[in-house]
Design a protein around this motif. Structure first.
Motif, PDB file in Angstrom:
ATOM      1  N   ILE A   1     -22.570   5.829  10.673  1.00 16.05           N
ATOM      2  CA  ILE A   1     -23.666   4.803  10.882  1.00 16.05           C
ATOM      3  C   ILE A   1     -23.824   4.627  12.300  1.00 16.05           C
ATOM      4  O   ILE A   1     -22.423   4.080  12.854  1.00 16.05           O
ATOM      5  CB  ILE A   1     -23.649   3.365  10.085  1.00 16.05           C
TER       6      ILE A   1
ATOM      7  N   ALA B   1     -31.502   2.161   4.781  1.00 14.55           N
ATOM      8  CA  ALA B   1     -30.395   1.400   5.902  1.00 14.55           C
ATOM      9  C   ALA B   1     -29.956   0.437   4.901  1.00 14.55           C
ATOM     10  O   ALA B   1     -28.630   0.100   5.559  1.00 14.55           O
ATOM     11  CB  ALA B   1     -31.308   1.275   6.889  1.00 14.55           C
ATOM     12  N   GLU B   2     -30.628  -0.404   4.234  1.00 10.15           N
ATOM     13  CA  GLU B   2     -30.153  -1.307   3.536  1.00 10.15           C
ATOM     14  C   GLU B   2     -28.722  -1.180   2.522  1.00 10.15           C
ATOM     15  O   GLU B   2     -27.830  -2.006   2.470  1.00 10.15           O
ATOM     16  CB  GLU B   2     -31.060  -2.010   2.714  1.00 10.15           C
ATOM     17  N   ALA B   3     -28.639   0.067   2.297  1.00  5.25           N
ATOM     18  CA  ALA B   3     -27.376   0.382   1.559  1.00  5.25           C
ATOM     19  C   ALA B   3     -26.099   0.118   2.079  1.00  5.25           C
ATOM     20  O   ALA B   3     -25.973   0.328   3.371  1.00  5.25           O
ATOM     21  CB  ALA B   3     -27.524   1.902   1.126  1.00  5.25           C
ATOM     22  N   PRO B   4     -25.197  -0.509   1.396  1.00  5.53           N
ATOM     23  CA  PRO B   4     -23.694  -0.726   2.026  1.00  5.53           C
ATOM     24  C   PRO B   4     -22.871   0.321   2.320  1.00  5.53           C
ATOM     25  O   PRO B   4     -23.222   1.381   1.691  1.00  5.53           O
ATOM     26  CB  PRO B   4     -23.310  -1.688   0.914  1.00  5.53           C
ATOM     27  N   ILE B   5     -21.924   0.210   3.316  1.00  3.50           N
ATOM     28  CA  ILE B   5     -21.028   1.124   3.361  1.00  3.50           C
ATOM     29  C   ILE B   5     -20.121   1.257   2.156  1.00  3.50           C
ATOM     30  O   ILE B   5     -19.837   0.287   1.548  1.00  3.50           O
ATOM     31  CB  ILE B   5     -20.182   0.992   4.933  1.00  3.50           C
TER      32      ILE B   5
ATOM     33  N   THR C   1     -19.190   3.174   9.284  1.00  2.99           N
ATOM     34  CA  THR C   1     -19.525   2.993  10.603  1.00  2.99           C
ATOM     35  C   THR C   1     -18.452   3.619  11.544  1.00  2.99           C
ATOM     36  O   THR C   1     -17.265   3.844  11.073  1.00  2.99           O
ATOM     37  CB  THR C   1     -19.365   1.548  10.818  1.00  2.99           C
TER      38      THR C   1
ATOM     39  N   VAL D   1     -16.794  -4.066  13.583  1.00  3.05           N
ATOM     40  CA  VAL D   1     -16.554  -4.587  12.552  1.00  3.05           C
ATOM     41  C   VAL D   1     -15.212  -4.624  12.073  1.00  3.05           C
ATOM     42  O   VAL D   1     -14.674  -5.678  11.694  1.00  3.05           O
ATOM     43  CB  VAL D   1     -17.011  -3.618  11.100  1.00  3.05           C
TER      44      VAL D   1
ATOM     45  N   ILE E   1     -22.426  -6.153  11.865  1.00  2.48           N
ATOM     46  CA  ILE E   1     -22.264  -7.257  10.965  1.00  2.48           C
ATOM     47  C   ILE E   1     -23.248  -7.640   9.801  1.00  2.48           C
ATOM     48  O   ILE E   1     -22.839  -7.656   8.608  1.00  2.48           O
ATOM     49  CB  ILE E   1     -21.499  -8.645  11.575  1.00  2.48           C
TER      50      ILE E   1
ATOM     51  N   ASP F   1     -25.396  -5.677   8.905  1.00  4.29           N
ATOM     52  CA  ASP F   1     -25.355  -4.348   8.190  1.00  4.29           C
ATOM     53  C   ASP F   1     -26.766  -4.089   7.642  1.00  4.29           C
ATOM     54  O   ASP F   1     -27.131  -3.710   6.726  1.00  4.29           O
ATOM     55  CB  ASP F   1     -24.459  -4.701   6.582  1.00  4.29           C
TER      56      ASP F   1
ATOM     57  N   PRO G   1     -30.640  -2.446   9.999  1.00  9.90           N
ATOM     58  CA  PRO G   1     -31.220  -2.246  11.093  1.00  9.90           C
ATOM     59  C   PRO G   1     -32.523  -3.317  11.410  1.00  9.90           C
ATOM     60  O   PRO G   1     -33.080  -3.740  10.656  1.00  9.90           O
ATOM     61  CB  PRO G   1     -31.952  -0.668  11.098  1.00  9.90           C
TER      62      PRO G   1
END
Lengths: 265, 308
Positions: free
Chosen positions: A43, A194-198, A225, A233, B7, B9, B11
């Motif tokens: 990311i 893009a909303e999907a978590p890491i 990330t 982070v 943070i 998370d 865009p």
């Protein structure tokens, strides 16, 4: 953030290994081999989601003739697990407030099921249910009092949860998402918003023939990330106080700088 | 151009956020307020989680109030004694506010409390400001003198003991109401995630009769200190401050604030108060609307943040 990813990968590998052994049994002469176009999604500041390609072949043992009925593939992509509270609003004293709620425990943050054909033409409802194929058959356990159990598929909270996840493109089913380029070579594209978590995303691929699972394999990819974002982070999580002080100083400096730049007198 | 917020998370469009910073900054410079009560709902509206929005807005407010405070300091329009005394109460208020915040969160009724507080507070304060502003304008139109500081209009507040002389403000009042106002501001700020300048300014004018030229600079000093400490506290405990988002907001905010402050100089104070009243009332109504009108989706989902 992915404290559990280590053991989970280990479990996934163990599973994959055992599945390979099973699929080598005479019952199914086929073996499933697959890979992803990328195993690590980085990311960066311009991250707006990602498109991954899943590809592979159905390896057939020389002795057995290819099946006339053809193959079907179902690939299930499962994102990092999260606990989610689903709330229902009700009108009370003229205002809408959150009344009832249900906690979904350790459910996938992302769930995409790709298949060569609609599920019902691949296998019987019973097989689909047993193999957890499709969102309707996915395990979405809810907390009830002290015990955790999966609710019936038409439970209103479960339906609302799935609907909201679908609206955000975090849950989805693509009935023609997997295509066979040759009778044995398959390809699918996985889109992660893009909303999907890491975290770690598991890909579970099942090979169907004549309404039954004959082979299975696993793969995984990780969204993480890197560089500046990763630095921010980790600083925020590991050195919260210092991060806060630096951020507050940055605020003061920005304010001071502006007052100099815009000074008129 | 999309930029990823580490943070938060997700865009966001950098120009959209910059424009939001500019707009809220202009308003904050114009009225001498932090603008948190506008910025927090705006951030939530573009999809940032309320927790991250509240924490990050405190950083933004710290920047814009510092920029404003420097400008007022040069004009000698800050009563430092008054600001320090307000801060003493403010710290106590913040600590108790955070305590209640945590307790309500445990009960699962924090969202509705925040919503109702916005409606009640912004609605009543906004209505009071609009009425007062209209009355002042009417008086000015009728040719009567604008009565802001009537010498004989001492209320019960002026009868309290522990009197202090605040030279810069040219007022002689008890320390008790000053500390109480600071305490209320700190408390409300912690619960609602706002700097509270829009509340502090009228309180100082109506209750303590602080002159208009000093009141904005002084309120900015209080906002600066409370919001800077809120940033540090939020970062240290919840890790929810998004520095990238804060920086974009700040750059827009401080720029907008400069233009706002200049525009504010050209306007008459009673007209300014009327405008601010209308704005506060509008935001309050918006929250009331959300509470009363049937939501498009009766269900909502929220990820439970696991404790770090």
């Amino acid at each position: 953030m992915n404290r559990t990813s280590g053991p989970r990968i280990a479990i996934a590998r163990a599973l994959a290994a055992s599945v390979l052994v099973v699929s080598a049994l005479p019952a199914g002469a086929e073996r499933l081999v697959s890979s992803l176009s990328s195993h690590i999604i980085q990311i960066t500041s311009n991250f707006t989601g990602v498109e991954l390609v899943l590809f592979g072949i159905v390896e057939n043992d020389q002795a057995t003739p290819p099946r006339s009925s053809g193959y079907d593939i179902v690939a299930t992509v499962t994102g990092p697990r999260q606990s989610v509270v689903t709330r229902h609003k009700e009108r009370m004293f003229g205002i809408w407030i959150n009344a009832e709620s249900q906690n979904f425990v350790e459910v996938p943050s992302y769930l995409e099921v790709l298949s060569t054909r609609p599920f019902e033409s691949i296998a019987s409802a019973e097989t689909l249910r047993r193999q957890h194929i499709g969102i309707a058959n996915a395990l979405l356990p809810q907390q009830n009092e002290s015990d955790i159990a999966d609710a019936i598929p038409n439970d209103q909270f479960r339906q609302a949860f799935v609907r909201i996840k679908r609206e955000r493109n975090l849950y989805g089913e693509v009935a023609n998402g997997v295509t066979f380029l040759t009778p044995t070579l398959y390809r699918a594209s996985i889109s992660v918003p893009a909303e999907a978590p890491i975290g770690t995303y598991d890909v579970d691929i099942k090979l169907f023939a004549d309404g039954a699972v004959i082979a299975r394999t696993n793969s995984a990819f990780e969204i993480k990330t890197v560089g500046f974002e990763s630095f921010i982070v980790s600083a925020a999580v590991n050195y919260g106080l210092a991060y806060g002080v630096v951020t507050a100083m940055m605020a003061v400096m920005t304010g001071w700088f502006a007052s100099i730049v815009f000074r008129r007198d | 151009m999309e930029i990823y917020l580490p943070i938060a998370d997700l865009p966001v469009n950098i120009f959209l956020v910059l424009a939001m910073g500019l707009a809220v900054g202009f308003v904050s410079g114009l009225f001498g307020i932090g603008g948190g009560f506008l910025m927090t709902p705006l951030l939530i509206f573009i999809g940032i989680s309320p927790a991250v929005a509240v924490a990050t807005v405190s950083t933004h407010i710290a920047a814009s109030s510092f920029s404003g405070a420097v400008t007022y300091w040069r004009r000698r329009a800050i009563d430092l004694t008054l600001a320090l005394m307000l801060l003493a109460g403010g710290i106590v208020g913040t600590v108790s506010g955070v305590w209640l915040f945590t307790a309500l969160r445990g009960l699962g009724q924090l969202d509705i409390t925040i919503g109702l507080s916005y409606v009640l507070l912004l609605g009543s304060v906004g209505a009071m400001m609009v009425i007062e502003g209209l009355r002042a304008m009417l008086r000015a139109r009728q040719g009567k003198p604008v009565e802001l500081r009537r010498p004989g209009s001492h209320t019960w507040i002026h009868g309290l003991p522990l009197k202090f002389r605040f030279k810069q403000s040219k007022i002689y009042v008890s320390a008790i109401p000053v500390c109480v106002i600071g305490l209320i501001m700190g408390f409300i700020g912690a619960i609602m995630g706002i700097g509270g300048g829009f509340l502090l300014v009228p309180m100082l004018i109506y209750f303590l009769r602080v002159p208009t030229n000093v009141v904005i600079g002084t309120s900015m000093v209080l906002t600066l200190v409370t919001m800077a400490s809120a940033t540090i506290l939020h970062a240290a405990t919840n890790h929810l401050v998004d520095a990238v988002l804060a920086l974009i907001l700040m750059v827009g905010g401080v720029t907008g604030a400069q233009f706002g402050a200049r525009a504010g100089q050209k306007m008459r104070s009673e007209r300014l108060r009327l405008l601010l009243g209308i704005l506060v009332l509008a935001v309050g109504s918006r929250f009331a609307f959300d509470l009363v009108v049937a939501p498009a989706d009766l269900y909502s989902i929220r990820t439970i943040e696991d404790a770090p």
